[in-house]
Design an enzyme around this catalytic site. Structure first.
Site, mmCIF file in Angstrom:
data_model
loop_
_atom_site.group_PDB
_atom_site.id
_atom_site.type_symbol
_atom_site.label_atom_id
_atom_site.label_comp_id
_atom_site.label_asym_id
_atom_site.label_seq_id
_atom_site.Cartn_x
_atom_site.Cartn_y
_atom_site.Cartn_z
ATOM 1 N N LYS A 152 0.837 -1.206 0.000
ATOM 2 C CA LYS A 152 0.000 0.000 0.000
ATOM 3 C C LYS A 152 0.869 1.253 0.000
ATOM 4 O O LYS A 152 0.545 2.254 -0.644
ATOM 5 C CB LYS A 152 -0.930 0.016 1.225
ATOM 6 C CG LYS A 152 -2.040 -1.012 1.161
ATOM 7 C CD LYS A 152 -3.209 -0.486 0.339
ATOM 8 C CE LYS A 152 -4.410 -1.363 0.346
ATOM 9 N NZ LYS A 152 -4.420 -2.549 -0.452
ATOM 10 N N LYS A 180 -3.498 -10.698 -7.826
ATOM 11 C CA LYS A 180 -4.769 -10.892 -7.111
ATOM 12 C C LYS A 180 -5.831 -9.909 -7.553
ATOM 13 O O LYS A 180 -5.511 -8.794 -7.956
ATOM 14 C CB LYS A 180 -4.491 -10.819 -5.603
ATOM 15 C CG LYS A 180 -4.973 -9.594 -4.909
ATOM 16 C CD LYS A 180 -4.862 -9.644 -3.409
ATOM 17 C CE LYS A 180 -5.540 -8.387 -2.913
ATOM 18 N NZ LYS A 180 -5.910 -8.145 -1.661
ATOM 19 N N LYS A 187 -9.708 -4.336 -5.144
ATOM 20 C CA LYS A 187 -10.351 -3.066 -5.510
ATOM 21 C C LYS A 187 -9.324 -2.020 -5.948
ATOM 22 O O LYS A 187 -9.517 -1.315 -6.921
ATOM 23 C CB LYS A 187 -11.150 -2.530 -4.323
ATOM 24 C CG LYS A 187 -12.445 -3.287 -4.111
ATOM 25 C CD LYS A 187 -13.036 -2.966 -2.744
ATOM 26 C CE LYS A 187 -13.775 -4.176 -2.224
ATOM 27 N NZ LYS A 187 -13.869 -4.222 -0.780
HETATM 28 P P1 AMP Z 1 -10.870 -6.269 1.308
HETATM 29 O O1 AMP Z 1 -11.528 -6.170 -0.022
HETATM 30 O O2 AMP Z 1 -9.398 -5.973 1.244
HETATM 31 O O3 AMP Z 1 -11.572 -5.507 2.377
HETATM 32 O O4 AMP Z 1 -10.902 -7.826 1.709
HETATM 33 C C1 AMP Z 1 -11.972 -8.391 2.402
HETATM 34 C C2 AMP Z 1 -11.880 -9.900 2.440
HETATM 35 O O5 AMP Z 1 -11.873 -10.442 1.099
HETATM 36 C C3 AMP Z 1 -10.622 -10.449 3.119
HETATM 37 O O6 AMP Z 1 -10.979 -11.594 3.856
HETATM 38 C C4 AMP Z 1 -9.734 -10.840 1.967
HETATM 39 O O7 AMP Z 1 -8.858 -11.898 2.312
HETATM 40 C C5 AMP Z 1 -10.757 -11.282 0.923
HETATM 41 N N1 AMP Z 1 -10.196 -11.063 -0.428
HETATM 42 C C6 AMP Z 1 -10.039 -9.876 -1.048
HETATM 43 N N2 AMP Z 1 -9.489 -10.054 -2.280
HETATM 44 C C7 AMP Z 1 -9.293 -11.392 -2.422
HETATM 45 C C8 AMP Z 1 -8.776 -12.222 -3.467
HETATM 46 N N3 AMP Z 1 -8.357 -11.708 -4.631
HETATM 47 N N4 AMP Z 1 -8.737 -13.564 -3.264
HETATM 48 C C9 AMP Z 1 -9.187 -14.094 -2.102
HETATM 49 N N5 AMP Z 1 -9.684 -13.377 -1.085
HETATM 50 C C10 AMP Z 1 -9.738 -12.039 -1.231
#
Ligand code: AMP
Length: 328
Positions: free
Chosen positions: A111, A194, A197
């Site tokens: 980040k 990966k 967002k």
């Molecule tokens: P975030 O979007 O960063 O708030 O992530 C929220 C949840 O989604 C967390 O548990 C992450 O581990 C999961 N997550 C986000 N992106 C991925 C991805 N590309 N693959 C697997 N899990 C994800």
């Protein structure tokens, strides 16, 4: 009953990574565990200096959680900023979190690279806020994707450190939880590691059929295999990861066989994939629309969730204050 906690930042709509990394595991757990699922609106301040429409963004995610099947009558679904006890625990954990270890986390380094003009203290202490989110309910299991493994290691470290410092056996050490063999990582279709967002490579549950097709057809591929049964390069493996999660086994095996015999046509594979992703998203998409239109219901569910979460959080915090030595 064991306690489970997980959350997602409301910095956009839910994408397939969120669904298969976190929400899907959670859906399978809500009947058997004491589950809390929250909307991490404080966390979004680490990447967005001045978010717009905070309340509306949380409503959007809540509608998406419900559309996926999270049940507010069974699980506690709440907005992080409604449970202020988390902040006090965050402060205590920060007092025993060290600059070196926080700076070394991969998510911080990533980040900091992505937003060099906004390397703020909240970003640095993201793992302590995440640990506070989990430990405030004394959760033992956390459904998260592979990207969160290091932050989970930090949460365990902070729990151990607290117990050791105050010579108590108070916080359990939370584990990442997933149903498969290992934590899942949903890749980006742009060939990057990966789906995320901030990486701008997401397929959202809300995307319509045309958008899904456009995104999938643009997915990066290579010039095709030249040797039978060869190993797939990452960009191709990524497409097969998607087939594995949204298509049926016959479809996966069909394209896998085509790969192995060097007869694969990526255009056909992508068309099939777009169709299967749309088939998966379409019913959720319809429900998201229904829930989103019912603001009154969403606010009622958030209020009910906040009350349940506060009850559990204030119990933990009261004991933490006592352990540290503050007035009850
Ligand atoms: P975030 O979007 O960063 O708030 O992530 C929220 C949840 O989604 C967390 O548990 C992450 O581990 C999961 N997550 C986000 N992106 C991925 C991805 N590309 N693959 C697997 N899990 C994800």
């Amino acid at each position: 009953m064991e306690t489970v906690v997980s959350g997602i930042r409301p910095t956009g709509n839910l994408h397939l990574g969120n669904y298969f990394g976190a929400v899907k595991n959670f859906l399978q757990m809500q009947n058997d565990y004491n589950c809390s699922f929250f909307i991490a609106d404080w966390h979004s301040l680490t990447t967005t200096a001045k978010p717009e429409n905070i309340v509306q963004s949380a409503r959007t995610i809540l509608a998406e959680y419900l559309a996926c099947g999270l049940d507010p009558d069974i699980a506690t679904i709440y907005v992080q900023s409604d449970v202020k006890e988390v902040l006090e625990l965050y402060l205590y954990l920060n007092m025993n979190a060290y600059l070196g270890e926080l700076e070394r986390t991969t998510t911080f380094k990533e980040k900091a690279r992505q937003q060099p003009n906004n390397v703020n203290a909240g970003l640095l202490t993201y793992p302590t806020l995440m640990a506070a989110d989990i430990l405030i309910h004394k959760a033992v299991k956390v459904p998260v994707g592979k990207d969160q493994e290091q932050n989970m290691e930090m949460a365990r470290k902070f729990a151990r450190r607290f117990n050791h410092l105050y010579e108590v056996d108070f916080f359990p050490e939370p584990e990442s939880f997933y149903f498969g063999k290992e934590a899942i990582k949903i890749p980006g279709l742009d060939g990057s590691g990966k789906m995320g967002k901030s990486d701008g490579n997401c397929i959202y549950l809300m995307d319509d059929e045309k958008t899904i097709r456009q995104k999938v057809m643009k997915a990066v591929t290579d010039s095709g295999p030249t040797k039978a049964n060869s190993e797939k390069p990452e960009v191709i493996e990524n497409l097969f990861t998607f087939l594995d999660i949204v298509s049926d086994k016959e479809t996966y095996d069909f394209y896998n066989e085509q790969w192995n015999t060097c007869s694969i046509r990526y255009g056909d594979l992508k068309k099939q994939l777009a169709e299967d992703i749309n088939k998966f998203c379409a019913p959720i998409r319809e429900k998201i629309k229904e829930y989103s239109a019912n603001t009154e219901l969403l606010d009622k569910i958030a209020k009910q969730g906040a009350e349940k979460a506060q009850e559990s959080a204030s119990k933990t915090l009261k004991e933490v204050r006592q352990i540290i030595g503050f007035r009850p």
